[in-house]
Motif scaffolding. Structure first.
Motif, PDB file in Angstrom:
ATOM      1  N   ILE A 102      60.903  52.658 -53.719  1.00 47.57           N
ATOM      2  CA  ILE A 102      60.250  52.843 -52.424  1.00 47.57           C
ATOM      3  C   ILE A 102      58.744  53.015 -52.575  1.00 47.57           C
ATOM      4  O   ILE A 102      58.070  53.394 -51.632  1.00 47.57           O
ATOM      5  N   TYR A 117      55.372  58.470 -57.346  1.00 45.32           N
ATOM      6  CA  TYR A 117      55.637  59.740 -58.043  1.00 45.32           C
ATOM      7  C   TYR A 117      55.724  59.541 -59.552  1.00 45.32           C
ATOM      8  O   TYR A 117      55.280  60.381 -60.321  1.00 45.32           O
ATOM      9  N   LYS A 169      44.427  55.526 -59.799  1.00 45.60           N
ATOM     10  CA  LYS A 169      44.039  56.802 -59.200  1.00 45.60           C
ATOM     11  C   LYS A 169      45.169  57.821 -59.140  1.00 45.60           C
ATOM     12  O   LYS A 169      44.908  58.994 -58.905  1.00 45.60           O
ATOM     13  N   PHE A 170      46.384  57.391 -59.417  1.00 47.40           N
ATOM     14  CA  PHE A 170      47.462  58.375 -59.465  1.00 47.40           C
ATOM     15  C   PHE A 170      47.602  59.023 -60.840  1.00 47.40           C
ATOM     16  O   PHE A 170      48.348  59.967 -60.998  1.00 47.40           O
ATOM     17  N   SER A 209      42.839  47.561 -51.791  1.00 45.34           N
ATOM     18  CA  SER A 209      42.111  48.746 -52.261  1.00 45.34           C
ATOM     19  C   SER A 209      42.592  49.143 -53.647  1.00 45.34           C
ATOM     20  O   SER A 209      43.771  48.980 -53.958  1.00 45.34           O
ATOM     21  N   GLY A 261      44.209  51.275 -56.370  1.00 42.06           N
ATOM     22  CA  GLY A 261      45.242  52.288 -56.214  1.00 42.06           C
ATOM     23  C   GLY A 261      46.350  51.858 -55.280  1.00 42.06           C
ATOM     24  O   GLY A 261      47.218  52.644 -54.963  1.00 42.06           O
ATOM     25  N   PHE A 262      46.326  50.600 -54.851  1.00 45.23           N
ATOM     26  CA  PHE A 262      47.425  50.106 -54.015  1.00 45.23           C
ATOM     27  C   PHE A 262      48.719  50.174 -54.801  1.00 45.23           C
ATOM     28  O   PHE A 262      48.755  49.844 -55.982  1.00 45.23           O
ATOM     29  N   ARG A 263      49.779  50.602 -54.135  1.00 42.57           N
ATOM     30  CA  ARG A 263      51.035  50.776 -54.846  1.00 42.57           C
ATOM     31  C   ARG A 263      51.862  49.506 -54.740  1.00 42.57           C
ATOM     32  O   ARG A 263      52.604  49.296 -53.790  1.00 42.57           O
ATOM     33  N   MET A 307      60.309  64.232 -49.815  1.00 39.20           N
ATOM     34  CA  MET A 307      59.167  63.879 -48.974  1.00 39.20           C
ATOM     35  C   MET A 307      59.043  62.373 -48.710  1.00 39.20           C
ATOM     36  O   MET A 307      58.870  61.984 -47.557  1.00 39.20           O
ATOM     37  N   PRO A 308      59.186  61.510 -49.737  1.00 42.97           N
ATOM     38  CA  PRO A 308      59.114  60.076 -49.415  1.00 42.97           C
ATOM     39  C   PRO A 308      60.221  59.591 -48.484  1.00 42.97           C
ATOM     40  O   PRO A 308      60.064  58.569 -47.835  1.00 42.97           O
ATOM     41  N   LEU A 309      61.334  60.315 -48.420  1.00 38.76           N
ATOM     42  CA  LEU A 309      62.380  59.918 -47.470  1.00 38.76           C
ATOM     43  C   LEU A 309      61.908  60.122 -46.039  1.00 38.76           C
ATOM     44  O   LEU A 309      62.248  59.353 -45.148  1.00 38.76           O
ATOM     45  N   ARG A 364      60.370  57.435 -43.897  1.00 37.55           N
ATOM     46  CA  ARG A 364      61.207  56.413 -43.280  1.00 37.55           C
ATOM     47  C   ARG A 364      61.850  56.887 -41.996  1.00 37.55           C
ATOM     48  O   ARG A 364      62.704  56.198 -41.451  1.00 37.55           O
ATOM     49  N   GLU A 403      45.302  52.739 -46.565  1.00 32.89           N
ATOM     50  CA  GLU A 403      45.410  52.084 -47.864  1.00 32.89           C
ATOM     51  C   GLU A 403      44.298  52.536 -48.794  1.00 32.89           C
ATOM     52  O   GLU A 403      44.512  52.755 -49.979  1.00 32.89           O
ATOM     53  N   MET A 404      43.103  52.682 -48.233  1.00 31.73           N
ATOM     54  CA  MET A 404      41.989  53.182 -49.050  1.00 31.73           C
ATOM     55  C   MET A 404      42.287  54.564 -49.593  1.00 31.73           C
ATOM     56  O   MET A 404      41.931  54.915 -50.706  1.00 31.73           O
ATOM     57  N   LEU A 405      42.935  55.349 -48.769  1.00 28.00           N
ATOM     58  CA  LEU A 405      43.148  56.743 -49.134  1.00 28.00           C
ATOM     59  C   LEU A 405      44.230  56.894 -50.190  1.00 28.00           C
ATOM     60  O   LEU A 405      44.041  57.566 -51.196  1.00 28.00           O
ATOM     61  N   ILE A 406      45.379  56.255 -49.973  1.00 27.31           N
ATOM     62  CA  ILE A 406      46.522  56.580 -50.813  1.00 27.31           C
ATOM     63  C   ILE A 406      47.216  55.345 -51.374  1.00 27.31           C
ATOM     64  O   ILE A 406      48.103  55.447 -52.201  1.00 27.31           O
ATOM     65  N   GLY A 407      46.797  54.160 -50.980  1.00 37.63           N
ATOM     66  CA  GLY A 407      47.368  52.972 -51.594  1.00 37.63           C
ATOM     67  C   GLY A 407      48.593  52.429 -50.908  1.00 37.63           C
ATOM     68  O   GLY A 407      49.251  51.562 -51.456  1.00 37.63           O
ATOM     69  N   ALA A 408      48.928  52.926 -49.739  1.00 36.46           N
ATOM     70  CA  ALA A 408      50.031  52.362 -48.974  1.00 36.46           C
ATOM     71  C   ALA A 408      49.628  52.345 -47.519  1.00 36.46           C
ATOM     72  O   ALA A 408      48.855  53.186 -47.079  1.00 36.46           O
ATOM     73  N   ARG A 409      50.174  51.383 -46.794  1.00 39.00           N
ATOM     74  CA  ARG A 409      49.726  51.236 -45.416  1.00 39.00           C
ATOM     75  C   ARG A 409      50.626  51.975 -44.440  1.00 39.00           C
ATOM     76  O   ARG A 409      50.147  52.582 -43.496  1.00 39.00           O
ATOM     77  N   THR A 427      54.183  53.598 -45.385  1.00 32.93           N
ATOM     78  CA  THR A 427      54.922  54.706 -45.985  1.00 32.93           C
ATOM     79  C   THR A 427      53.996  55.412 -46.967  1.00 32.93           C
ATOM     80  O   THR A 427      54.025  55.175 -48.160  1.00 32.93           O
ATOM     81  N   VAL A 428      53.186  56.306 -46.419  1.00 31.00           N
ATOM     82  CA  VAL A 428      52.051  56.805 -47.178  1.00 31.00           C
ATOM     83  C   VAL A 428      52.424  57.839 -48.228  1.00 31.00           C
ATOM     84  O   VAL A 428      51.852  57.849 -49.311  1.00 31.00           O
ATOM     85  N   SER A 429      53.333  58.749 -47.914  1.00 31.46           N
ATOM     86  CA  SER A 429      53.655  59.881 -48.817  1.00 31.46           C
ATOM     87  C   SER A 429      52.380  60.589 -49.265  1.00 31.46           C
ATOM     88  O   SER A 429      52.178  60.801 -50.450  1.00 31.46           O
ATOM     89  N   ARG A 455      48.061  65.098 -51.928  1.00 32.10           N
ATOM     90  CA  ARG A 455      48.182  64.518 -53.265  1.00 32.10           C
ATOM     91  C   ARG A 455      46.840  64.153 -53.859  1.00 32.10           C
ATOM     92  O   ARG A 455      46.655  64.217 -55.068  1.00 32.10           O
TER      93      ARG A 455
END
Lengths: 188, 402
Positions: A103, A107, A159-160, A43, A45-47, B69-71, B74, B151-157, B159-161, B169
């Motif tokens: 990680i 941010y 997107k970020f 997708s 915006g994948f990090r 928050m990202p911690l 985990r 993943e579509m929403l925030i780019g991580a599967r 560890t979404v944060s 966000r």
């Protein structure tokens, strides 16, 4: 125990139902993919792997050493060195990201006022040497070139840089129209 | 103890001490159980935790509030969204920020999606441990779909944060919503599929009914929460008792069990997945338009204008230490705030000394408390049932050891 219960017990009805279901699924399309040969689309915006945006005008990085990314980084994996006194413009000497510590929260991308750093959609960068994933400034720019090479469009937007739905008044000026032109592919 | 034939000729029986874990595939991570077994019957069981300790509580003391928050991703890494939301709600209550209604609905929606994802993984591994491999494969099929949605929403599967203090966000995009609608249309049928496979299956019933029984009073005394408690028939759910986000505006039921055994807890979680679908549908229908971030929400960098200037030779691997000591951003005080994580009640106890980072953050993690109940649940059962018990209390060691 009713007749129904006895029939269930004797004829293994519940097990046969389960087997019927698995037989039905047996004839549907498999959901798995053969990974190294075919890849699932990522997708936007994948990090993934870090890159530093190569500015199309200057051909150099955009970072102004404001230290914001290093400040918000939860794993403190960004190392920056710069010269320049207070009041003057700073000159970036060193910008390093230790990808093993990162990680991938994104941010740094979100906080950067210059849209200089980006997490690209590239995710296959395992290597045999530890140094390969210790990104210095040149390596980060090179990551950007590699990423841009695969983009079909002539613009790149992460997107970020400008998260959907965030009030534009909260963002610094450069983030309000954050798009990078990648019209010339001279960089590779 | 009965005198056996062996003792008469000078032989004797003794209890065997058996190590299960920390690298056992059925202990769901690095849980180590020391079992004292008499033949195949467990006489005593001592859980050893701490193999995955990363010191999240201590790390939080050296980071600004948004960077903690990202911690929390985990902690319970298969339901990271709820951890994030729980943390953000705690900090919002501390700072007195009220997120806008749209953000609340998005969070509620995603909490429930995470609950489904977590329960799917629980069902998959629990069924696999007991011996139903097909369920495992089918659950992962749907879970993959959910992870793609994240993943579509925030780019991580994993560890979404995704949320942030004072809102979320980024807004939900159209692609995500279309896929989500497809998912919730399809998903109830998939639950029926899992139930077809195991719900009435005689092997499943033999392995789950009457195993790990705990009465309602005892479950409360052990401090169990979540579906582990509700399987015993105690109607306690943080979403109903102390509503957060948009849960007070949404109509849903709390499924309850009666016997408090493995099977009842399994039924509770299956019904919870159905309720989650119901909540998601309501969220989608009622989601208001508007901003997704409160006006007074802090920026990601906590606005560190007051921090001392960094000179050119400054190594930033200590930046978290250097900043926010000089200026006051948060009210002083302490508070406890809880959310209903898929595993149980996830609580954050934050002590603030007025700086931009927590003075102390203590986590009340359901997995840790549930792990303490393992000896009670598996005493007197067979070794094979220990696996069923570990599965039924649904522990994740990342959260247990923190």
């Amino acid at each position: 125990m009713t007749f129904r219960d006895i029939a269930y017990k004797v004829f293994f009805i519940e097990i046969l139902k389960g087997l019927a279901l698995t037989l039905k699924v047996f004839f549907t399309k498999p959901v798995t993919i053969k990974y190294p040969h075919e890849r699932r689309p990522v997708s936007p915006g994948f990090r993934g792997r870090h890159a530093m945006v190569r500015d199309p005008k200057t051909g150099k990085e955009r970072c102004v050493a404001c230290m914001k990314c290093a400040m918000v980084c939860p794993s403190q994996c960004i190392y920056i060195k710069y010269t320049g006194q207070e009041g003057e413009s700073r000159h970036l000497v060193k910008y390093e990201i230790e990808a093993y510590r990162c990680i991938y929260c994104g941010y740094c991308v979100e906080v950067c006022p210059m849209n200089a750093i980006v997490l690209t959609e590239h995710y296959e960068y395992a290597s045999y040497k530890r140094e390969d994933n210790y990104f210095d400034k040149d390596r980060l720019l090179q990551n950007w070139d590699e990423h841009v090479r695969n983009i079909k469009a002539d613009k790149y937007f992460n997107k970020f840089w400008r998260p959907l739905g965030i009030d534009i008044g909260r963002l610094p000026a450069n983030k309000r129209d954050a798009v990078v032109e990648i019209n010339d592919k001279r960089s590779d | 103890m009965e005198i056996t034939e062996g003792q008469n000729i000078g032989l004797h029986t003794q209890e065997l001490t058996l190590n299960m874990g920390p690298q056992h595939p059925a202990t769901h991570g690095v849980l180590r159980l020391i079992l004292e077994v008499d033949g195949e019957v467990v006489k005593n069981c001592i859980p050893h935790v701490g193999y995955l300790h990363r010191g999240v509580e201590k790390l939080a003391e050296y980071r600004a509030y948004p960077s903690v928050m990202p911690l929390t991703d985990r902690l319970d890494y298969i339901s990271s969204m709820v951890n994030n939301i729980g943390y953000c709600i705690a900090v919002e209550r501390l700072m007195g920020i009220e997120p806008p209604p749209r953000a609340k609905y998005i969070r509620t929606l995603l909490s429930e999606l995470t609950r489904i994802s977590s329960h799917l993984l629980w069902l998959a591994t629990h069924a696999l441990d007991i011996g139903a491999m097909t369920v495992f494969l089918y659950c992962f099929r749907e879970r993959e779909w959910l992870l793609e949605l994240f993943e579509m929403l925030i780019g991580a599967r994993l560890t979404v944060s995704y949320p942030r203090i004072g809102g979320v966000r980024c807004d939900v995009n159209r692609e995500f919503l279309c896929n989500l609608k497809e998912f919730i249309k399809e998903f109830p049928d998939r639950i029926v599929q899992y139930e077809t496979l195991i719900d009435q299956n005689r092997i499943w019933l033999k392995r789950t009914k009457g195993i790990g029984v705990i009465s309602a009073e005892e479950a409360v005394r052990w401090g169990l929460t979540g579906a582990t408690l509700r399987g015993s028939g105690v109607n306690y759910d943080v979403r109903k008792k102390m509503p957060y986000d948009a849960y007070d505006e949404i109509d849903f039921d709390i499924p309850l069990g009666s016997n408090g055994d493995v099977y009842d807890r399994y039924r509770c979680r299956m019904e919870e997945m159905r309720q989650s679908v119901k909540i998601i549908e309501q969220c989608l229908d009622r989601m208001p338009e508007g901003p997704i971030l409160a006006e007074d929400a802090p920026d990601l960098d906590m606005n560190p204008r007051g921090h001392r200037m960094l000179d050119g030779e400054f190594s930033v691997w200590g930046a978290g230490l250097a900043f926010t000591d000089e200026f006051v951003t948060t009210p002083k005080g302490e508070l406890y705030s809880a959310v209903e994580a898929p595993k149980g009640e996830l609580g954050f106890y934050i002590v603030s000394d007025g700086t931009g980072r927590p003075y102390r953050m203590r986590l009340r993690s359901p997995s840790f408390i549930h792990a303490s109940a393992i000896p009670r649940l598996c005493k007197g059962h067979y070794i094979a049932d220990v696996i069923a018990v570990i599965g039924t209390i649904d522990i994740v060691m990342g959260e247990c050891d923190r």
